[in-house]
Design an enzyme around this catalytic site. Structure first.
Site, PDB file in Angstrom:
ATOM      1  N   CYS A  74       0.842  -1.193   0.000  1.00  0.00           N
ATOM      2  CA  CYS A  74       0.000   0.000   0.000  1.00  0.00           C
ATOM      3  C   CYS A  74       0.875   1.241   0.000  1.00  0.00           C
ATOM      4  O   CYS A  74       2.074   1.160   0.224  1.00  0.00           O
ATOM      5  CB  CYS A  74      -0.862   0.053   1.260  1.00  0.00           C
ATOM      6  SG  CYS A  74      -1.969  -1.354   1.427  1.00  0.00           S
ATOM      7  N   TYR A  82      11.628  -3.750  -6.716  1.00  0.00           N
ATOM      8  CA  TYR A  82      10.421  -3.640  -7.530  1.00  0.00           C
ATOM      9  C   TYR A  82       9.477  -2.506  -7.142  1.00  0.00           C
ATOM     10  O   TYR A  82       9.010  -1.759  -7.999  1.00  0.00           O
ATOM     11  CB  TYR A  82       9.649  -4.962  -7.471  1.00  0.00           C
ATOM     12  CG  TYR A  82       8.307  -4.928  -8.167  1.00  0.00           C
ATOM     13  CD1 TYR A  82       8.225  -5.019  -9.554  1.00  0.00           C
ATOM     14  CD2 TYR A  82       7.131  -4.789  -7.447  1.00  0.00           C
ATOM     15  CE1 TYR A  82       6.990  -4.969 -10.196  1.00  0.00           C
ATOM     16  CE2 TYR A  82       5.891  -4.736  -8.079  1.00  0.00           C
ATOM     17  CZ  TYR A  82       5.828  -4.831  -9.446  1.00  0.00           C
ATOM     18  OH  TYR A  82       4.615  -4.780 -10.073  1.00  0.00           O
ATOM     19  N   GLY A  85      -0.546   0.603  -5.194  1.00  0.00           N
ATOM     20  CA  GLY A  85      -1.812  -0.093  -4.997  1.00  0.00           C
ATOM     21  C   GLY A  85      -2.890   0.533  -5.845  1.00  0.00           C
ATOM     22  O   GLY A  85      -3.031   1.757  -5.857  1.00  0.00           O
ATOM     23  N   ASN A 113       0.769   1.046   6.015  1.00  0.00           N
ATOM     24  CA  ASN A 113       1.332   0.147   5.018  1.00  0.00           C
ATOM     25  C   ASN A 113       1.992  -0.971   5.805  1.00  0.00           C
ATOM     26  O   ASN A 113       2.837  -0.696   6.652  1.00  0.00           O
ATOM     27  CB  ASN A 113       2.349   0.918   4.173  1.00  0.00           C
ATOM     28  CG  ASN A 113       3.126   0.040   3.212  1.00  0.00           C
ATOM     29  OD1 ASN A 113       4.230   0.378   2.833  1.00  0.00           O
ATOM     30  ND2 ASN A 113       2.571  -1.090   2.812  1.00  0.00           N
ATOM     31  N   GLY A 114       1.598  -2.203   5.532  1.00  0.00           N
ATOM     32  CA  GLY A 114       2.220  -3.310   6.252  1.00  0.00           C
ATOM     33  C   GLY A 114       1.294  -4.491   6.400  1.00  0.00           C
ATOM     34  O   GLY A 114       0.275  -4.594   5.708  1.00  0.00           O
TER      35      GLY A 114
END
Ligand code: SF4
Length: 493
Positions: free
Chosen positions: A2, A260, A29, A101-102
């Site tokens: 995210c 990435y 996302g 985020n996680g």
């Protein structure tokens, strides 16, 4: 995976800048997004799909206030509906909203604890809601008499409770009604969280926190470092900043961000993502020359577009022509983060078009950032052969991805990872290439950490080596979580 952003300003409404920021985080996302601001009450807008399709003039006008958070989502846990979009909020105490985020490793245990011990309802399947309720409950039930505590001390106690109960990766941004913004990052700093500042004419300072630096330049913010692992920051509405590091653990940020996820113009943990990718290409080329001194391709083609940077330096190092032999349609999303195996497979041919003049009768070497499921890579090889390549070599800037990620990246189960149970020569055969070469783990770490004023102890590489830094993922846990993820996937089909 995210993207998360929070802005607190002493002067102006933040909704427009949150929108800009989410556009700059869209690559993290594309499934859902949301924004929440407050003035006298919370204002929110959430939806599924791209940022540009969710927010319009009408709902942006409602998002009033000088404090707010935004989130763009690709789910690694939970479903695909708007109910699972972030930010999430609770009314007690004060009114608190959060996004992160996680991913939590002990999510299921915590849901039961929060329901049964804290008597709080978890109303979605997103793990930030668990973090929110642990934080809110701890803030509402302080361990010590609050008469002698500042509000920041109370926040620290609540975040400390989160750190002790929540295992996994979490970079959290929250707002507390009529108080300000609270930000914290898990004690291992697995997921990124950068901070920026902007000076106002009246001498006050605006603050931004985000997964990446990608919007800083456009919005006039200057990079002010990273939220440290185990650190909590609280910014009052008047701009007063408080910060404290509550827990010191090994600093192990995700290496896959550099491979990435992050945009190449990002700086994460004091390391340029672009430069790290150039170094990945250099290291790969050195290995190629060692292993295949007599084999030189005619052209080097990146699997666009994340691999462009590594492919460029690989080609330079090898002294071979770099070619954009695969054209990427920019209007189709990233396949790796598109849900569902079938959609991913189909989308490769819509997304990439080989250029025959660049490929026919040539020995083609393709550089990709990584090979996760192998579907995209296999399809690319097939297309390049169809367009007349005499030989196809394939190199991956990332070592074999063999284990699932439980820290927020969509590598769900070993069953879906092409390298989990195959040797390199088996993958070579599966993909239909003449030579397959992976980056070595040490070379990847060297490429990421060679430069920059970073203080990384060692990056997280659990998906490559199976060493999960939180220490609570053994074979039994892995199997249980894989079963659960398979079950969730089957419900989505
Ligand atoms: Fe990143 Fe892999 Fe660690 Fe997940 S397991 S956080 S993808 S390095």
């Amino acid at each position: 995976m995210c993207g998360v952003v929070g802005i607190i300003s002493t002067q102006k409404p933040v909704a427009g800048e949150l929108y800009e920021s989410l556009i700059h985080l869209q690559h993290r996302g594309q499934d859902a997004a949301g924004m929440m601001t407050y003035n006298k009450r919370f204002h929110e807008k959430k939806g599924t799909g791209y940022i540009r399709d969710i927010f319009d003039e009408q709902n942006m006008a409602r998002l009033q206030g000088k404090v707010g958070i935004g989130h763009t989502r690709y789910p690694t846990v939970g479903g695909f509906s708007v109910e699972e979009a972030q930010p999430v909020m609770t009314h007690v105490p004060h009114g608190i909203a959060m996004a992160h985020n996680g991913n939590l490793v002990n999510y299921n245990d915590l849901v039961n604890e929060v329901n049964e011990q804290d008597h709080r309802l978890i109303n979605s399947s997103v793990d930030i809601e668990v973090i929110l309720h642990i934080f809110a409950h701890a803030l509402d039930h302080p361990k010590t008499d609050i008469k002698n505590l500042s509000f920041f001390d109370q926040i620290c106690q609540a975040v400390d409770t989160v750190f002790h109960r929540a295992s996994g990766a979490y970079s959290v941004i929250g707002t507390i009604m009529n108080k300000g913004m609270v930000v914290f990052r898990d004690p291992h700093g697995i997921r990124p969280l950068v901070k920026g500042v902007r000076q106002n004419n009246d001498g006050t300072t605006d603050h931004i926190f985000a997964s990446e630096t990608t919007m800083f330049y456009a919005l006039g913010f200057e990079l002010d470092g990273n939220v440290a692992p185990g650190e909590v920051i609280y910014i009052e509405e008047n701009g007063t900043v408080h910060s404290r590091t509550l827990k010191n653990e090994q600093f192990t940020p995700c290496i896959f961000e550099y491979v990435y996820f992050a945009r190449p113009d990002s700086i994460q943990n004091e390391i340029s993502v672009y430069r790290s990718r150039l170094r990945m290409g250099q290291n790969l080329a050195k290995r190629w020359k060692e292993q295949y001194p007599d084999i030189t391709p005619d052209i080097v083609i990146p699997a666009p577009s994340t691999a462009n940077t590594a492919a460029l330096s690989f080609a330079n190092e090898l002294g071979v022509r770099f070619s954009e032999g695969l054209y990427k349609n920019p209007f189709i999303g990233r396949t790796f983060i598109m849900p569902g195996q079938e959609i991913r497979k189909k989308s490769v041919r819509y997304k990439l078009v080989p250029q025959e003049f660049e490929i026919r009768d040539k020995k083609v070497l393709i550089v990709d950032d990584s090979i996760v499921r192998g579907n995209t890579s296999k399809e690319i090889v097939r297309m390049v052969r169809e367009f007349g390549a005499t030989k196809v070599f394939f190199v991956s800037a990332c070592p074999p991805v063999k284990f699932p990620c439980f820290y927020g990246v969509d590598m769900p189960t070993r069953g879906e990872l092409v390298a989990a149970h195959r040797s390199v020569s088996e993958i070579e055969e599966y993909m239909g290439v003449d030579i397959l070469m992976y980056q070595k783990i040490d070379d990847l770490v060297e490429a990421v950490t060679r430069k920059g004023e970073h203080n990384i102890d060692r990056p997280c590489m659990a998906c490559l080596n199976g060493q999960y830094i939180t220490g609570d993922v053994d074979e039994h846990t892995m199997e249980r979580m894989e079963r659960q993820r398979n079950h969730e996937r089957s419900k989505q089909k």
